[in-house]
Scaffold this active site. Structure first.
Site, short mmCIF file in Angstrom:
data_model
loop_
_atom_site.label_atom_id
_atom_site.label_comp_id
_atom_site.label_asym_id
_atom_site.label_seq_id
_atom_site.Cartn_x
_atom_site.Cartn_y
_atom_site.Cartn_z
N LYS A 108 55.71 -15.63 42.36
CA LYS A 108 56.52 -16.00 41.34
C LYS A 108 56.56 -14.71 40.93
CE LYS A 108 58.01 -17.25 36.58
NZ LYS A 108 57.55 -18.07 35.09
N GLU A 164 58.87 -18.03 21.70
CA GLU A 164 57.65 -18.50 21.99
C GLU A 164 56.73 -18.07 21.90
OE1 GLU A 164 55.69 -17.95 26.29
OE2 GLU A 164 57.44 -17.23 26.62
#
Length: 362
Positions: A108, A164
């Site tokens: 990724k 976040e």
């Protein structure tokens, strides 16, 4: 600005002035462990090899309530001056990255792009932070002077409202809530509900999220006597998007500080990729420097407690306040669709563009 703000829904840290700056995160952690400073605030850059913007403030207020600016200022109208890279170039970059992912080079990688904004009158960092707090009351709003990072950042500020939390520490308890896996929200309530449920079933997004939680487990497990990582993520949202989130909680074995934890966890696969070193190498090869976008903003006291949030949904403001750079990224895996990834960055950029009254991107 000459200070620091981190406002969370239940508490805030606000500082003014600088007593001393630290050239590296190691120097800051040494000052904390040596007992020569009571509080460190500032920002970590995306690239761990770059200079930090950490310092000991001259004055600090820690309150059990969100930050409320005393005299909110108005913000000028801004315009998007250019995209870095262009939309077409970002699509080409994502296509090439997908090829490298399918070859097995990496699992990724996060691809980011930036918009440069211009205005005729200066943008006040505190005014922008106040606007973002009003627009995103459950987000973690921050404003930090980046001057400690060196001459290139003298007078620059980083301002944002991030959903976040990278890591929080209170005593021996450590918590994280990584976000990875995103889809656009809808104004239609039924379509919006379906979008969230579809995200929970998305093989691509679940795989992207799993890379992040597995990596956090790997980093925190040796530091903790117990660690709870959910088997499946939950849904959370901002005004613009749905995210997959996993609340993680552990008990530390020793007195590892919040700053030490932030350094160990940053950059996570949610902002970089996996394997981390390989993904970071690819990002350095294919993108312009991210500077403090994708880094972390936070504080750590001499007891080791503190909060560090992920520097997303943010903008770097120039010293004269007439320019700003806002960035957004998306996690790329082998199953990614380039156009969907471009659209995701446009959606994420709307948090900043809306706050500044700039035109949105298509």
């Amino acid at each position: 600005m000459d200070g620091f703000v981190l406002s969370r829904p239940d508490h805030s840290v606000v500082t003014r002035g600088v007593r001393r700056s630290f050239g590296s995160s190691d120097a800051a952690t040494h000052a904390l462990s040596a007992g020569t400073t009571k509080l460190i605030v500032g920002a970590l850059p995306f690239d761990p090899a770059a200079a930090t913007a950490l310092y000991e403030p001259a004055e600090a207020t820690i309150a059990s309530r969100p930050w409320q600016p005393r005299d909110p200022q108005t913000l000028p109208t801004t315009r998007v001056d250019r995209e870095i890279p262009s939309s077409s170039e970002h699509l080409r970059r994502v296509e090439k990255l997908i090829g490298r992912l399918r070859s097995g080079e990496i699992d990724k990688v996060v691809a980011a792009r930036t918009v440069e904004l211009r205005t005729q009158t200066p943008i006040s960092p505190t005014a922008l932070a106040a606007r973002m707090t009003a627009l995103n009351p459950v987000a973690n709003t921050f404003a930090v002077d980046l001057s400690a990072a060196g001459a290139e950042f003298e007078g620059h500020s980083l301002v944002g409202a991030t959903p976040e939390v990278l890591v929080s520490r209170r005593g021996r308890v450590v918590t994280c809530r990584p976000l990875a896996g995103t889809t656009k929200r809808s104004a239609d309530s039924e379509q919006d509900r379906e979008a969230g449920e579809s995200l929970l079933r998305s093989t691509k997004n679940l795989a992207e999220h799993a890379f992040v939680t597995a990596w956090i487990r790997e980093v925190l497990q040796p530091m903790c006597s117990d660690l709870s990582v959910p088997a499946t993520p939950e849904l959370t949202n901002t005004h613009e998007v749905w995210h997959l989130a996993s609340p993680i909680r552990g008990t530390l074995r020793n007195d590892t500080t919040a700053l030490d934890l932030a350094m160990a966890l940053h950059p996570t696969p949610a902002l970089c990729g996996t394997p981390t070193d390989a993904a970071l190498k690819v990002i350095r090869e294919t993108e312009e420097p991210r500077r403090f976008y994708g880094g972390a903003v936070g504080w750590c006291d001499d007891a080791g407690d503190g909060d560090w949030v992920v520097a997303i949904r943010c903008a770097e403001i120039s010293a004269d306040g007439l320019s700003a750079w806002a960035s957004a990224g998306g996690g790329i895996v082998a199953e990614s669709d380039p156009q969907d990834e471009l659209d995701e960055t446009s959606t994420k950029l709307r948090t900043l563009l809306t706050a500044l009254g700039a035109e949105t991107l298509d």
